[in-house]
Design a protein around this motif. Sequence first.
Motif, PDB file in Angstrom:
ATOM      1  N   THR A 270     -90.550 181.534 -66.444  1.00 20.91           N
ATOM      2  CA  THR A 270     -91.046 181.536 -65.055  1.00 20.91           C
ATOM      3  C   THR A 270     -92.555 181.335 -65.045  1.00 20.91           C
ATOM      4  O   THR A 270     -93.085 180.471 -64.333  1.00 20.91           O
ATOM      5  N   VAL A 271     -93.273 182.144 -65.819  1.00 24.17           N
ATOM      6  CA  VAL A 271     -94.740 182.079 -65.753  1.00 24.17           C
ATOM      7  C   VAL A 271     -95.238 180.734 -66.271  1.00 24.17           C
ATOM      8  O   VAL A 271     -96.234 180.191 -65.775  1.00 24.17           O
ATOM      9  N   GLU A 272     -94.526 180.180 -67.251  1.00 25.33           N
ATOM     10  CA  GLU A 272     -94.937 178.886 -67.795  1.00 25.33           C
ATOM     11  C   GLU A 272     -94.654 177.752 -66.796  1.00 25.33           C
ATOM     12  O   GLU A 272     -95.457 176.817 -66.660  1.00 25.33           O
ATOM     13  N   CYS A 273     -93.536 177.846 -66.091  1.00 26.50           N
ATOM     14  CA  CYS A 273     -93.234 176.818 -65.067  1.00 26.50           C
ATOM     15  C   CYS A 273     -94.324 176.805 -63.998  1.00 26.50           C
ATOM     16  O   CYS A 273     -94.739 175.730 -63.535  1.00 26.50           O
ATOM     17  N   VAL A 274     -94.764 177.984 -63.597  1.00 26.48           N
ATOM     18  CA  VAL A 274     -95.809 178.022 -62.562  1.00 26.48           C
ATOM     19  C   VAL A 274     -97.094 177.390 -63.107  1.00 26.48           C
ATOM     20  O   VAL A 274     -97.751 176.611 -62.419  1.00 26.48           O
ATOM     21  N   ARG A 275     -97.417 177.708 -64.356  1.00 23.31           N
ATOM     22  CA  ARG A 275     -98.623 177.090 -64.940  1.00 23.31           C
ATOM     23  C   ARG A 275     -98.496 175.555 -64.927  1.00 23.31           C
ATOM     24  O   ARG A 275     -99.435 174.839 -64.555  1.00 23.31           O
ATOM     25  N   THR A 294     -83.119 177.272 -66.656  1.00 25.58           N
ATOM     26  CA  THR A 294     -83.015 176.700 -68.002  1.00 25.58           C
ATOM     27  C   THR A 294     -81.573 176.631 -68.491  1.00 25.58           C
ATOM     28  O   THR A 294     -81.267 175.865 -69.391  1.00 25.58           O
ATOM     29  N   GLU A 295     -80.706 177.462 -67.902  1.00 22.11           N
ATOM     30  CA  GLU A 295     -79.288 177.478 -68.290  1.00 22.11           C
ATOM     31  C   GLU A 295     -78.467 177.955 -67.095  1.00 22.11           C
ATOM     32  O   GLU A 295     -79.030 178.543 -66.167  1.00 22.11           O
ATOM     33  N   SER A 296     -77.164 177.756 -67.182  1.00 16.85           N
ATOM     34  CA  SER A 296     -76.269 178.307 -66.151  1.00 16.85           C
ATOM     35  C   SER A 296     -75.178 179.138 -66.820  1.00 16.85           C
ATOM     36  O   SER A 296     -74.674 178.760 -67.881  1.00 16.85           O
ATOM     37  N   PHE A 297     -74.853 180.257 -66.191  1.00 18.35           N
ATOM     38  CA  PHE A 297     -73.768 181.119 -66.677  1.00 18.35           C
ATOM     39  C   PHE A 297     -72.986 181.626 -65.477  1.00 18.35           C
ATOM     40  O   PHE A 297     -73.568 181.875 -64.413  1.00 18.35           O
ATOM     41  N   SER A 298     -71.699 181.875 -65.697  1.00 19.52           N
ATOM     42  CA  SER A 298     -70.977 182.630 -64.677  1.00 19.52           C
ATOM     43  C   SER A 298     -71.336 184.099 -64.867  1.00 19.52           C
ATOM     44  O   SER A 298     -71.747 184.527 -65.965  1.00 19.52           O
ATOM     45  N   GLN A 327     -65.180 180.536 -57.476  1.00 21.49           N
ATOM     46  CA  GLN A 327     -64.716 179.390 -58.279  1.00 21.49           C
ATOM     47  C   GLN A 327     -65.335 178.169 -57.633  1.00 21.49           C
ATOM     48  O   GLN A 327     -65.049 177.875 -56.477  1.00 21.49           O
ATOM     49  N   HIS A 328     -66.198 177.476 -58.332  1.00 23.97           N
ATOM     50  CA  HIS A 328     -66.895 176.358 -57.688  1.00 23.97           C
ATOM     51  C   HIS A 328     -67.531 175.439 -58.726  1.00 23.97           C
ATOM     52  O   HIS A 328     -67.760 175.831 -59.871  1.00 23.97           O
ATOM     53  N   HIS A 329     -67.822 174.219 -58.266  1.00 22.61           N
ATOM     54  CA  HIS A 329     -68.576 173.274 -59.088  1.00 22.61           C
ATOM     55  C   HIS A 329     -70.027 173.745 -59.165  1.00 22.61           C
ATOM     56  O   HIS A 329     -70.552 174.299 -58.201  1.00 22.61           O
ATOM     57  N   TYR A 330     -70.681 173.581 -60.305  1.00 26.41           N
ATOM     58  CA  TYR A 330     -72.107 173.945 -60.379  1.00 26.41           C
ATOM     59  C   TYR A 330     -72.789 173.090 -61.434  1.00 26.41           C
ATOM     60  O   TYR A 330     -72.652 173.315 -62.631  1.00 26.41           O
ATOM     61  N   ASN A 331     -73.512 172.106 -60.984  1.00 26.64           N
ATOM     62  CA  ASN A 331     -74.267 171.256 -61.913  1.00 26.64           C
ATOM     63  C   ASN A 331     -75.609 170.935 -61.266  1.00 26.64           C
ATOM     64  O   ASN A 331     -75.679 170.179 -60.309  1.00 26.64           O
ATOM     65  N   VAL A 332     -76.659 171.571 -61.766  1.00 18.88           N
ATOM     66  CA  VAL A 332     -77.979 171.471 -61.138  1.00 18.88           C
ATOM     67  C   VAL A 332     -78.856 170.535 -61.960  1.00 18.88           C
ATOM     68  O   VAL A 332     -79.055 170.747 -63.163  1.00 18.88           O
ATOM     69  N   VAL A 333     -79.386 169.509 -61.311  1.00 18.64           N
ATOM     70  CA  VAL A 333     -80.340 168.615 -61.982  1.00 18.64           C
ATOM     71  C   VAL A 333     -81.667 169.352 -62.124  1.00 18.64           C
ATOM     72  O   VAL A 333     -82.148 169.981 -61.183  1.00 18.64           O
ATOM     73  N   SER A 334     -82.260 169.270 -63.312  1.00 19.11           N
ATOM     74  CA  SER A 334     -83.531 169.963 -63.529  1.00 19.11           C
ATOM     75  C   SER A 334     -84.325 169.193 -64.576  1.00 19.11           C
ATOM     76  O   SER A 334     -84.275 169.490 -65.765  1.00 19.11           O
ATOM     77  N   THR A 335     -85.044 168.178 -64.111  1.00 15.65           N
ATOM     78  CA  THR A 335     -85.781 167.335 -65.063  1.00 15.65           C
ATOM     79  C   THR A 335     -87.285 167.431 -64.886  1.00 15.65           C
ATOM     80  O   THR A 335     -88.037 167.180 -65.827  1.00 15.65           O
ATOM     81  N   GLY A 336     -87.743 167.817 -63.687  1.00 15.02           N
ATOM     82  CA  GLY A 336     -89.184 167.771 -63.391  1.00 15.02           C
ATOM     83  C   GLY A 336     -90.012 168.643 -64.322  1.00 15.02           C
ATOM     84  O   GLY A 336     -91.031 168.196 -64.881  1.00 15.02           O
ATOM     85  N   LEU A 337     -89.604 169.878 -64.513  1.00 13.93           N
ATOM     86  CA  LEU A 337     -90.398 170.795 -65.349  1.00 13.93           C
ATOM     87  C   LEU A 337     -90.277 170.418 -66.825  1.00 13.93           C
ATOM     88  O   LEU A 337     -91.249 170.533 -67.576  1.00 13.93           O
ATOM     89  N   ALA A 338     -89.100 169.943 -67.222  1.00 11.65           N
ATOM     90  CA  ALA A 338     -88.945 169.497 -68.619  1.00 11.65           C
ATOM     91  C   ALA A 338     -89.889 168.323 -68.883  1.00 11.65           C
ATOM     92  O   ALA A 338     -90.540 168.239 -69.934  1.00 11.65           O
ATOM     93  N   LEU A 340     -92.688 167.823 -67.544  1.00 10.28           N
ATOM     94  CA  LEU A 340     -94.067 168.331 -67.650  1.00 10.28           C
ATOM     95  C   LEU A 340     -94.288 169.097 -68.954  1.00 10.28           C
ATOM     96  O   LEU A 340     -95.400 169.527 -69.248  1.00 10.28           O
ATOM     97  N   GLY A 341     -93.208 169.306 -69.737  1.00  8.73           N
ATOM     98  CA  GLY A 341     -93.399 169.903 -71.063  1.00  8.73           C
ATOM     99  C   GLY A 341     -92.818 171.289 -71.253  1.00  8.73           C
ATOM    100  O   GLY A 341     -93.113 171.935 -72.261  1.00  8.73           O
ATOM    101  N   LEU A 342     -91.987 171.767 -70.322  1.00 11.10           N
ATOM    102  CA  LEU A 342     -91.403 173.104 -70.491  1.00 11.10           C
ATOM    103  C   LEU A 342     -90.516 173.150 -71.740  1.00 11.10           C
ATOM    104  O   LEU A 342     -89.639 172.317 -71.917  1.00 11.10           O
ATOM    105  N   ARG A 343     -90.765 174.139 -72.589  1.00 17.02           N
ATOM    106  CA  ARG A 343     -89.889 174.364 -73.749  1.00 17.02           C
ATOM    107  C   ARG A 343     -89.219 175.723 -73.555  1.00 17.02           C
ATOM    108  O   ARG A 343     -89.822 176.771 -73.808  1.00 17.02           O
ATOM    109  N   PRO A 344     -87.976 175.717 -73.090  1.00 12.16           N
ATOM    110  CA  PRO A 344     -87.354 176.957 -72.622  1.00 12.16           C
ATOM    111  C   PRO A 344     -87.019 177.959 -73.720  1.00 12.16           C
ATOM    112  O   PRO A 344     -86.738 177.586 -74.857  1.00 12.16           O
ATOM    113  N   HIS A 345     -87.056 179.234 -73.325  1.00 19.55           N
ATOM    114  CA  HIS A 345     -86.483 180.308 -74.138  1.00 19.55           C
ATOM    115  C   HIS A 345     -85.036 180.445 -73.670  1.00 19.55           C
ATOM    116  O   HIS A 345     -84.807 180.890 -72.539  1.00 19.55           O
TER     117      HIS A 345
END
Length: 382
Positions: A270-275, A294-298, A327-338, A340-345
């Motif tokens: 979170t703090v790195e994304c804001v930076r 950074t990930e999805s879990f039920s 019970q639902h579909h869940y696929n979130v696009v998330s490319t913008g922060l990656a 910019l260089g985000l290396r997730p934990h």
Amino acid sequence: MKVLVLGGDGYLGWPTALHLSDCGHEVAVLDNGARRGYDDELGVTSLVPIRRLDERVTAWEEVSGAQLSIYHGDLLDAEYVSATLAEFRPDAVVHFAEQRSAPYSMLDRDHATYTQHNNVVGTLNLLYGIAETDPDIHLVKLGTLGEYGTPNIDIEEGWLTVEHNGRSDRVLFPKRPGSFYHLSKVHDSHNIEFACRAWDLRATDLNQGVVYGHHTAQTGRDERLATRFDYDAVFGTVLNRFIVQAVLGEPLTVYGSGGQTRGVIDIRDTVECVRLAVENPAERGEFRVFNQLTESFSVGELAKLVADIHPCTEITHLDNPRVEADQHHYNVVSTGLAELGLRPHLLADTLITSMFELVERHAGRVNRAALLPATQWRLPGR
Ligand SMILES: O=c1ccn([C@@H]2O[C@H](COP(=O)(O)OP(=O)(O)O[C@H]3O[C@H](CS(=O)(=O)O)[C@@H](O)[C@H](O)[C@H]3O)[C@@H](O)[C@H]2O)c(=O)[nH]1
């Protein structure tokens, strides 16, 4: 850069202020103390003891040599907002200063209207303040993935290109949020997008998922720098709650079947994304949206992860107090922060185990009654 962190005394605002300061930015924090007030109202406290804001700031100066300015004030006071912007003259404003609990917003009519008034009017005052003081200031606003709900199509990064009757347009992604709190963020997003169009402001809306974790590189340097840790059913987020329940020997409270899936993110990311957002501003006139997960879990998977590594942990399924699809579909696009260089934990057993130790140290502070949900989304008798 000069960065003003609104809500800089909260779970995420405080670590974000420290991270930005540690990266060499000149940081000021503004807060009205509301988050500590909700504790008093609900009869709970942070699991981990937290210092007063001025004590935190003094501790940070001792530890790092860097100074943080403090502003005590409320975004509902429009003149105060404009005066603060004019005095501090930030390059960027990071906006965490909202009532951020969905269950709190669903307690009753008063809490719903409080949440929407506080969040929507506060943000509107901020938009006017920026427009009047310096439209070049970059607004970095904490939105939420819950603005989108769980549509039966992939969730794009804020915008969607639609073809209709032979014509095409780029529109804000349709929103179907699941609480009056989440709705307040939808209203904010629309207001901010309009301000970018009408006044040529620049803004980044960070649609963040459910945050877990506690320590960051900076808050771990001295116990006086600890951020809050919420475990109660109103403000605690799901994985942090499951970890507390496991340590206390209480069953993990999965709501419904546990099939509901959410984007999640470690507090260190979170703090790195804001930076990254602050250091790479949106263009003038641009309403930029990043999906911050950074990930999805039920929920059921999260419970199983915890139960698998904490001995003798039971999982219970409660009637879901919320109105949400399980019970639902869940696929979130998330490319913008990656990009910019985000290396997730990514979520690992080691993080969960380290949090077991943290919770064990403070277990005596837990109010067990506050672990169970008391807010019903549905009207009585329905
Ligand atoms: O004991 C629990 C607690 C939660 N849940 C489930 O876990 C999911 C997440 O609940 P949560 O309380 O961790 O998160 P939520 O209410 O959605 O809100 C939190 O996460 C949001 C991101 S998101 O969920 O909208 O993506 C942020 O905006 C909010 O500020 C933050 O409080 C929900 O499906 C909920 O029903 C359980 O099954 N058992």
